[in-house]
Design a protein around this motif. Structure first.
Motif, short mmCIF file in Angstrom:
data_model
loop_
_atom_site.label_atom_id
_atom_site.label_comp_id
_atom_site.label_asym_id
_atom_site.label_seq_id
_atom_site.Cartn_x
_atom_site.Cartn_y
_atom_site.Cartn_z
N ASP A 202 0.72 -1.23 0.03
CA ASP A 202 -0.01 -0.08 -0.03
C ASP A 202 0.80 1.51 0.00
N VAL A 203 1.96 1.31 0.91
CA VAL A 203 2.97 2.51 0.81
C VAL A 203 3.33 2.61 -0.42
N VAL A 204 3.79 1.43 -1.16
CA VAL A 204 4.52 1.87 -2.47
C VAL A 204 3.35 2.47 -3.48
N ALA A 205 2.30 1.72 -3.45
CA ALA A 205 1.17 2.36 -4.18
C ALA A 205 1.00 3.85 -3.89
N MET A 206 1.13 4.31 -2.60
CA MET A 206 0.89 5.62 -2.44
C MET A 206 2.01 6.49 -2.89
N LEU A 207 3.24 6.15 -2.81
CA LEU A 207 4.31 6.84 -3.43
C LEU A 207 4.31 6.84 -4.93
N ASP A 208 3.74 5.76 -5.57
CA ASP A 208 3.29 5.83 -6.96
C ASP A 208 2.37 7.00 -7.28
N ALA A 209 1.51 6.95 -6.52
CA ALA A 209 0.42 7.79 -6.63
C ALA A 209 0.86 9.32 -6.49
N LEU A 210 1.69 9.63 -5.78
CA LEU A 210 2.29 10.84 -5.30
C LEU A 210 3.55 11.41 -6.20
N ILE B 89 6.55 9.71 -6.55
CA ILE B 89 7.54 9.46 -5.93
C ILE B 89 8.29 8.60 -6.35
N ARG B 90 9.48 8.56 -7.10
CA ARG B 90 10.21 7.53 -7.84
C ARG B 90 11.64 7.13 -7.05
N GLU B 91 11.98 8.41 -6.37
CA GLU B 91 13.44 8.08 -5.75
C GLU B 91 13.16 7.17 -4.41
N PRO B 92 14.31 6.66 -3.98
CA PRO B 92 14.34 5.92 -2.78
C PRO B 92 14.12 6.97 -1.44
N VAL B 93 13.25 6.52 -0.61
CA VAL B 93 12.70 7.36 0.42
C VAL B 93 13.39 6.73 1.64
N GLY B 94 13.49 7.53 2.76
CA GLY B 94 13.45 7.22 4.13
C GLY B 94 12.36 6.56 4.81
N THR B 95 12.49 5.69 5.53
CA THR B 95 11.33 5.13 6.45
C THR B 95 11.63 5.14 7.90
N MET B 96 10.80 5.41 8.79
CA MET B 96 10.96 5.10 10.01
C MET B 96 9.66 4.74 10.68
N GLY B 97 9.73 4.12 11.56
CA GLY B 97 8.52 3.45 12.64
C GLY B 97 8.78 3.60 13.90
N TRP B 98 7.65 4.06 14.66
CA TRP B 98 7.47 4.23 16.17
C TRP B 98 6.81 2.89 16.75
N SER B 99 7.27 2.25 17.64
CA SER B 99 6.66 1.15 18.16
C SER B 99 6.37 0.04 17.12
N VAL B 100 5.13 -0.44 17.21
CA VAL B 100 4.78 -1.46 16.27
C VAL B 100 5.13 -1.08 14.69
N GLY B 101 4.97 0.27 14.46
CA GLY B 101 5.28 0.90 13.17
C GLY B 101 6.72 0.68 12.67
N GLY B 102 7.54 0.11 13.80
CA GLY B 102 8.96 -0.24 13.31
C GLY B 102 8.93 -1.39 12.56
N VAL B 103 8.10 -2.34 12.84
CA VAL B 103 7.85 -3.71 12.06
C VAL B 103 7.56 -3.43 10.73
N ALA C 66 10.93 -1.88 3.70
CA ALA C 66 12.37 -2.04 3.29
C ALA C 66 12.74 -3.50 2.91
N ALA C 67 12.23 -4.45 3.64
CA ALA C 67 12.50 -5.88 3.23
C ALA C 67 12.13 -6.29 1.83
N ARG C 68 10.66 -5.79 1.53
CA ARG C 68 9.86 -6.36 0.55
C ARG C 68 10.11 -5.27 -0.65
N HIS C 69 10.55 -4.11 -0.43
CA HIS C 69 10.75 -3.08 -1.51
C HIS C 69 12.16 -2.61 -1.43
N PRO C 70 13.06 -3.10 -1.49
CA PRO C 70 14.43 -2.68 -1.26
C PRO C 70 15.03 -1.44 -2.07
N ALA C 71 14.59 -1.52 -3.34
CA ALA C 71 15.06 -0.61 -4.54
C ALA C 71 14.13 0.96 -3.96
#
Length: 296
Positions: free
Chosen positions: A85-93, A95-109, A115-120
């Motif tokens: 879903d997040v990759v689809a969001m980036l495509d809709a916006l 945004i093609r360049e690699p992004v930073g990502t961060m997560g708090w608490s369970v958001g970290g998982v 990062a694991a599913r879409h390393p590029a």
């Protein structure tokens, strides 16, 4: 402050027709960082420091997971499904360049799943007071007896959990001030102090997190307890971990284990700080993320 730099609520249409809601902080022309919120909250739980974002030339995109905020309910939610879903969001916006990502608490998982599913698509990862995935067999022996009990209850009595989250959603919708004060009274000192300081911000984020009658919170909990759906070791982007020594939600004892599985990722272990440390260390956290993105 320019109106364009105020937190901007947005929605995008996902390929299957669902709606994904998100909040954008900062200038859309700047380097994007995707923020994954914690359990029972939403993308509105971030500090809006426009001067800091402008100085670092970063924008933050904070999507609400399915069933939270303006995001449609999606009952088969998994870590991989939301990463997609997040990759689809980036495509809709666009945004093609690699992004930073961060997560708090369970958001970290969820950040690790992206990062694991879409390393590029991911250039750097920051984990803030992160939890371990409850449904991974390798992790189970590292869980405290409390978390093992919560896992057992979530899987063994789903109807009870659904009823609890429905009741909480009504409390947040009808009595938000009373509910946040009730939670503060039940927190350990490190968490209670910071939550009281940022009371209105966290209250409003929780109200949005428990939208849709708490359906999204329940589905998020179920996803957390199921098999992970990706390998932590598949994360290739550089990772940094921030954790408090006084974390009363997820103790720091097994954070070195997680860091080891991430290739020996550096850990900022902060004394006397708890689960809400991202709010007190926001500038340093974003500065580190900007440095990682600049290096990439």
């Amino acid at each position: 402050m320019s109106a364009s730099l105020s937190p901007a609520p947005l929605t995008v249409r996902l390929p299957d027709g669902r709606t994904l809601g998100l909040t954008r902080y900062g200038d859309p022309a700047h380097r994007p960082v995707v923020y994954h919120h914690g359990f029972g909250t939403s993308g509105q739980g971030l500090l809006n420091d426009t001067a800091l974002l402008a100085r670092l030339q970063l924008q933050l995109l904070a999507p609400d997971r399915p069933g939270g905020g303006q995001s449609s309910v999606y009952r088969p939610l998994t870590f991989p499904s939301f990463a997609d879903d997040v990759v689809a969001m980036l495509d809709a916006l666009e945004i093609r360049e690699p992004v930073g990502t961060m997560g708090w608490s369970v958001g970290g998982v969820h950040a690790l799943a992206l990062a694991a599913r879409h390393p590029a698509r991911v250039a750097a990862v920051t984990l803030l007071s992160t939890c371990l995935p409850l449904g991974e067999r390798e992790v189970y022996r590292h869980l405290s007896w409390l978390w093992k009990g919560l896992l057992w209850g979530q899987l063994g009595f789903p109807w009870l959990n659904r009823t609890t989250f429905l009741w909480l959603s009504r409390q947040w919708a009808r009595h938000p001030d009373r509910t946040i004060d009730w939670f503060i009274r039940g927190m350990r000192p490190a968490e209670a102090r910071v939550t009281a300081r940022f009371r209105e911000l966290l209250r409003d984020a929780a109200v949005q997190g428990f939208a849709h009658h708490g359906r999204g919170v329940y589905d998020d909990a179920q996803a957390w307890c199921r098999p992970l759906g990706f390998r932590i070791e598949d994360v290739r982007a550089p990772v940094r971990l921030w954790h408090g020594q006084a974390d009363g939600v997820w103790g720091p004892g097994n954070i070195p284990y997680l860091a080891q599985r991430l290739g020996g990722a550096p850990v900022h272990l902060l004394p006397a700080q708890g689960h809400m440390l991202y709010l007190e260390n926001w500038e340093a956290i974003l500065e580190e993320m900007a440095e990682l993105l600049h290096e990439k």
